[in-house]
Write a protein that holds these residues in place. Structure first.
Motif, PDB file in Angstrom:
ATOM      1  N   LEU A 305      44.060  42.563  41.118  1.00  0.00           N
ATOM      2  CA  LEU A 305      42.770  42.489  41.789  1.00  0.00           C
ATOM      3  C   LEU A 305      42.583  43.602  42.818  1.00  0.00           C
ATOM      4  CD1 LEU A 305      40.136  40.821  42.173  1.00  0.00           C
ATOM      5  CD2 LEU A 305      41.346  39.599  44.017  1.00  0.00           C
ATOM      6  N   ASP A 361      32.873  38.631  44.620  1.00  0.00           N
ATOM      7  CA  ASP A 361      32.887  37.445  43.747  1.00  0.00           C
ATOM      8  C   ASP A 361      32.703  37.838  42.281  1.00  0.00           C
ATOM      9  OD1 ASP A 361      33.263  35.781  45.882  1.00  0.00           O
ATOM     10  OD2 ASP A 361      31.160  35.194  46.058  1.00  0.00           O
ATOM     11  N   ILE A 364      36.012  39.205  41.027  1.00  0.00           N
ATOM     12  CA  ILE A 364      36.974  38.115  40.834  1.00  0.00           C
ATOM     13  C   ILE A 364      36.635  37.328  39.574  1.00  0.00           C
ATOM     14  CG2 ILE A 364      37.797  35.928  41.798  1.00  0.00           C
ATOM     15  CD1 ILE A 364      37.559  37.185  44.578  1.00  0.00           C
ATOM     16  N   TYR A 434      45.154  31.509  38.416  1.00  0.00           N
ATOM     17  CA  TYR A 434      43.802  31.947  38.776  1.00  0.00           C
ATOM     18  C   TYR A 434      42.826  30.778  38.699  1.00  0.00           C
ATOM     19  CZ  TYR A 434      39.219  34.113  37.713  1.00  0.00           C
ATOM     20  OH  TYR A 434      37.888  34.459  37.665  1.00  0.00           O
ATOM     21  N   ILE A 438      41.910  30.081  42.501  1.00  0.00           N
ATOM     22  CA  ILE A 438      40.962  31.138  42.866  1.00  0.00           C
ATOM     23  C   ILE A 438      39.565  30.917  42.288  1.00  0.00           C
ATOM     24  CG2 ILE A 438      40.570  33.610  42.919  1.00  0.00           C
ATOM     25  CD1 ILE A 438      43.134  32.697  44.369  1.00  0.00           C
TER      26      ILE A 438
END
Length: 937
Positions: A305, A361, A364, A434, A438
């Protein structure tokens, strides 16, 4: 034959019988296996001992780690573990006030202590012949600290800790971020909800009895791990450890802490208006705890990331100019871990953090489709492996890894097991982590915005920490009884040092390539790695009028890849090799710094050759890099240290001299620079003519010279260079006040222009003279302002110089209300020292300390490279070190006094104060010195 009477009969009591330490575990050296050999022992009192002999350098490194950090504190008594760390340096029963540091310094050693949320450690690096002495010192404060504790010491160190907090937290841009995020991430009863530095109101709440109870609760040998590495005999070291530590009674039993990871019911938004130029978006996702099976997968996700120039965030936000800087990391602590994402937007494009949060965002969310790729794992494994190998470059690095592995995982070589775990991570595991922690999960979202820019926040704050419920300590604290130590020897007798050690000076070779390229090197195979510095004549010296910062901008552009490779491509290639290459601008040179594993050196140098001979220098990269530098300059101007340093440079050297301006240039000049300017600077000053090369590591001279042959292929003339010699006088003596409204501290810098660098003349002598004034912890200035007055976290003085000019400076960050008297104390110390010079005791202390420092000065590849760089830059012969040692032994007190009399006259000094003008201007008049307001850009 005389009959010996047992000592116990003479003393009238039964002495303890100490059993030999028990060998618990052992790691042998295995060919091809990445591990640190060690032996692990247990003493009867519970002390864990790890021994890691390493005979390559004549030094030892001792670390004593106590399994206590801020996570063991109770609500309302935050900061106590760190506060206690300070108290451990204040003397013990058999070691006088300030003597611990003085003894280590006098031995030519180095020492410190650190506290984090989960542990506190104390460490020393000393010449190998001082081992028994440092064991005696550490044992004395483990077993006898309370005998020397006093209310006065307690109050002084409380002031010191408050000053440290003010300097590192309250008076720094973004300094409160960690504290505010911790309060939102964890319940108020969770020990990670406060920081190790603690709250001022809690520091004010505790008293000396709290300190004594803290010591008795947590500082028993059964809660400690002693790790020793370096040049020692195992049998002798064990005997000394048993002698000095074995009779210290164990403390209360300490249970292993239970992990306390957290989850959030909803996303919590916070906003902090701060004295910053660049807004900051800071997102924290709670995850697992240290050692959890999902930790490696989360590490990998963070790396993909935002861990490099090819990462998802960097490519989407920085390369497009939307952000100045971004990153992501997964940081694990004993009780809980967090995955953190940060991003600084580009205010020239859009300073809104709400917009930036939407972009983050989006990135991600894209990971759900992208997932983990094979090349991600390849890059991470190579990078982590290289980092682990470089961690073996010093005895202190090895000891630190062994100690932390044992304390937190009961496995000294834990760091290498984590590397193995990373190598086995699968895409499915990363996707699962993830999804679990997340994707669409709640987090703490912190917006840091400039004062008056609240509209830039991500969202209106929706969370306020609950008020802390402070317990009734009289009902909760259980008084602990002191544990007396019974010995068979007299601890008041300080051990003598062993026989003199032989300093391992690097065996140096000299080489030469065409075009006047000089090479100096030393072969060293302690670790399979190589460190190289290529110094090209130029740097700041080559900048013309109106182009200050061009050298720095050009160096930054060289990191953007080659004609074939983009910045991301170059980053990927280097990470696959486990190598690093950086280009930076210095005063007289451009420096290309290369770190590589030995077996990857040819490939690494091939990349260096490509970038050096065919740099990309693309227009899009130029605009982005230039914008980043300009924004960074404006951000630097919010930092008190930058303000005081720049003001001092201007006053001492003058605005018109290059040395009087920031090393990275001025915003006015950088804003006008073009890509054509960068290309011109590259063509003229990236010539290898008269370059100097330093090589240290696991490579032969012939191998290296063959691999650096590309430097001779350059076509062009040797550059013509000018001078950095300052012209004109320094500013008039007096106080120059730089306004920083609301600052809780004042940053003071007092000094003058001085002499250029030399290795045996006035500069070297002045350095010896300064040692007792402000050149070590036990110096006059530091003991006065920190240990006696409690005005500062630390005060020092020293000379710095290049080949043409130099300065003398002293100063500190002090409490705002102590500014005037702090300046008075500085000036008095300067005046007193120039009048008397060092005392006979101080002279002996300096000679012992400085002359023995060589034993620990040439251990790592970086230390060796720095030594060789100085040699080649100043055309020194290796025997200059021996000449300096002889000079230290023979320099007369009168010479040092004459140096002090010449350079330390307060009437020749400029005094810079960065602080709140409204509070300071009138009180500063008490000093009866001219006061000049100074405006910096």
């Amino acid at each position: 034959m005389n009959k010996l009477i047992p000592l116990s009969m003479l003393l009238g009591f039964t002495l303890p019988v100490l059993a030999a330490p028990t060998l618990v575990a052992e790691q042998l050296k295995e060919e091809g296996k990445l591990a640190i050999p060690y032996q692990l022992y247990k003493l009867d009192n519970g002390l864990t001992v790890i021994l890691a002999p390493d005979r390559t350098d004549p030094l030892v490194h001792l670390d004593v780690t106590y399994h206590v950090g801020s996570s063991r504190e109770t609500v309302g008594k935050s900061g106590f573990a760190h506060f206690f760390e300070h108290m451990m340096f204040q003397g013990s029963k058999h070691v006088g006030d300030q003597e611990h540091m003085r003894i280590i310094n006098e031995a030519g050693g180095d020492m410190n202590g650190t506290t984090n949320k989960d542990r506190t450690n104390y460490y020393e690096t000393v010449p190998a012949n001082q081992l028994e002495k440092v064991l005696w010192l550490e044992a004395d404060r483990m077993g006898f600290l309370l005998d020397a504790v006093s209310q006065k010491k307690f109050e002084i160190q409380r002031s010191t800790v408050k000053n440290e907090r003010a300097q590192r937290v309250d008076n720094q841009p973004y300094g409160l971020v960690s504290e505010k995020v911790g309060e939102a991430l964890y319940p108020r009863t969770h020990p990670y909800s406060w920081q190790p530095i603690g709250y001022v109101e809690d520091l004010d709440r505790v008293d000396v009895n709290d300190l004594k109870q803290f010591f008795l609760r947590w500082y028993g040998p059964n809660n400690a791990t002693l790790t020793l590495g370096g040049d020692f005999d195992t049998k002798q070291a064990l005997a000394w450890i048993e002698q000095y530590f074995g009779s210290i009674p164990r403390g209360p039993e300490v249970a292993e802490p239970t992990p306390k990871p957290v989850t959030l019911p909803e996303t919590r938004y916070l906003t902090l208006e701060d004295k910053v130029h660049l807004p900051l978006l800071y997102i924290s996702y709670p995850t697992v705890s240290l050692g959890d099976p999902q930790e490696p997968a989360l590490d990998m996700f963070a790396d993909v990331l935002g861990g490099s120039a090819s990462s998802m965030l960097y490519q989407s936000l920085v390369k497009t100019g939307k952000a100045i800087d971004v990153g992501a990391s997964h940081y694990c602590e004993e009780l809980a871990c967090t995955l953190t994402v940060y991003a600084y937007p580009n205010p020239a494009v859009d300073g809104s953090l709400k917009t930036l949060k939407g972009e983050v965002d989006k990135v991600i969310g894209e990971f759900a489709q992208r997932g983990l790729k094979p090349e991600d794992l390849e890059k991470a494994i190579s990078s982590y492996r290289a980092s682990a190998i470089w961690g073996l470059d010093s005895v202190s690095g090895k000891v630190s890894q062994l100690a932390m592995g044992q304390v937190f995982a009961k496995d000294p070589n834990y760091v290498f097991k984590t590397l193995d775990a990373i190598s086995k991570v699968t895409p499915a595991q990363v996707k699962s982590a993830y999804d679990t922690f997340i994707a669409n999960k709640s987090a703490v979202v912190m917006s840091v915005v400039p004062k008056g820019k609240g509209a830039w926040q991500v969202a209106k704050p929706n969370f306020v920490p609950a008020k802390r419920a402070l317990p009734d300590y009289s009902k909760h604290d259980v008084a602990l009884v002191e544990r007396p130590v019974k010995d068979t020897f007299d601890r008041s007798v300080q051990p003598n040092m062993g026989g003199a050690v032989s300093v391992n000076m690097p065996v140096i070779w000299h080489g030469k390539l065409d075009q006047g390229i000089q090479i100096i090197g030393t072969q060293n195979d302690e670790i399979p790695a190589v460190s190289i510095i290529i110094a090209l004549p130029g740097g700041m010296l080559a900048e013309g009028k109106g182009e200050l910062g061009l050298a720095n901008l050009t160096a930054a552009m060289m990191g953007q890849g080659s004609e074939r490779l983009t910045e991301a491509d170059l980053s990927d290639e280097l990470r696959k090799l486990g190598s690093s290459v950086s280009v930076s601008s210095a005063q007289y040179n451009t420096l290309i710094t290369i770190s590589s594993l030995a077996d990857k050196l040819p490939q690494t140098l091939a990349l260096v050759q490509e970038v050096y001979q065919q740099p990309g220098l693309r227009a899009a990269d130029f605009e982005r890099v230039k914008a980043q530098l300009l924004q960074g300059m404006q951000q630097s101007q919010q930092q008190p240290e930058w303000l005081v340093s720049q003001a001092f440079r201007e006053l001492v050297y003058g605005k018109q001299n290059r040395l009087g301006q920031p090393s990275d240039g001025t915003a006015t000049d950088v804003a006008k620079l073009t890509l054509a300017d960068v290309r011109r600077f590259y063509q003229r000053y990236y010539s290898p003519h008269n370059a100097k090369v330093v090589v240290v590591g696991d490579v032969t001279q012939s191998q290296l010279e063959a691999q650096l042959g590309f430097l001779t292929q350059w076509q062009g003339k040797a550059p013509t260079l000018g001078s950095l010699m300052p012209k004109g006088e320094q500013a008039k003596p007096g106080i120059y006040l730089v306004d920083k409204p609301g600052a809780p501290q004042s940053v003071i810098r007092i000094g003058r222009r001085a002499m250029p660098f030399d290795t045996m003349g006035d500069y070297f002598t002045a350095g010896l003279m300064n040692f007792n004034l402000g050149g070590n912890f036990n110096s006059r200035i530091n003991l006065n302002l920190r240990e006696d007055k409690g005005y500062t976290y630390g005060a020092s003085s020293g000379f710095s110089a290049n080949r043409e000019a130099g300065t003398f400076a002293t100063g500190a960050d002090v409490r705002s209300d102590a500014t005037v008297d702090a300046i008075r104390q500085f000036l008095q110390e300067l005046d007193n020292y120039r009048t008397t010079g060092p005392t006979p005791v101080e002279l002996a202390y300096m000679r012992s300390a400085v002359s023995q420092q060589d034993a620990i000065s040439y251990e790592t590849l970086d230390q060796k490279a720095s030594f060789l760089l100085q040699m080649i830059m100043y055309d020194l012969q290796p025997d200059y070190v021996q000449a300096q040692t002889q000079r230290i032994k023979t320099v007369a007190s009168a010479e040092l006094k004459a140096s002090a009399a010449h350079w330390l006259d307060p009437a020749q000094m400029v005094i810079v104060v960065v602080g709140d003008k409204q509070k300071l201007e009138k009180p500063l008049q008490e000093l009866h010195l001219p006061i000049y307001p100074l405006q910096l850009p």
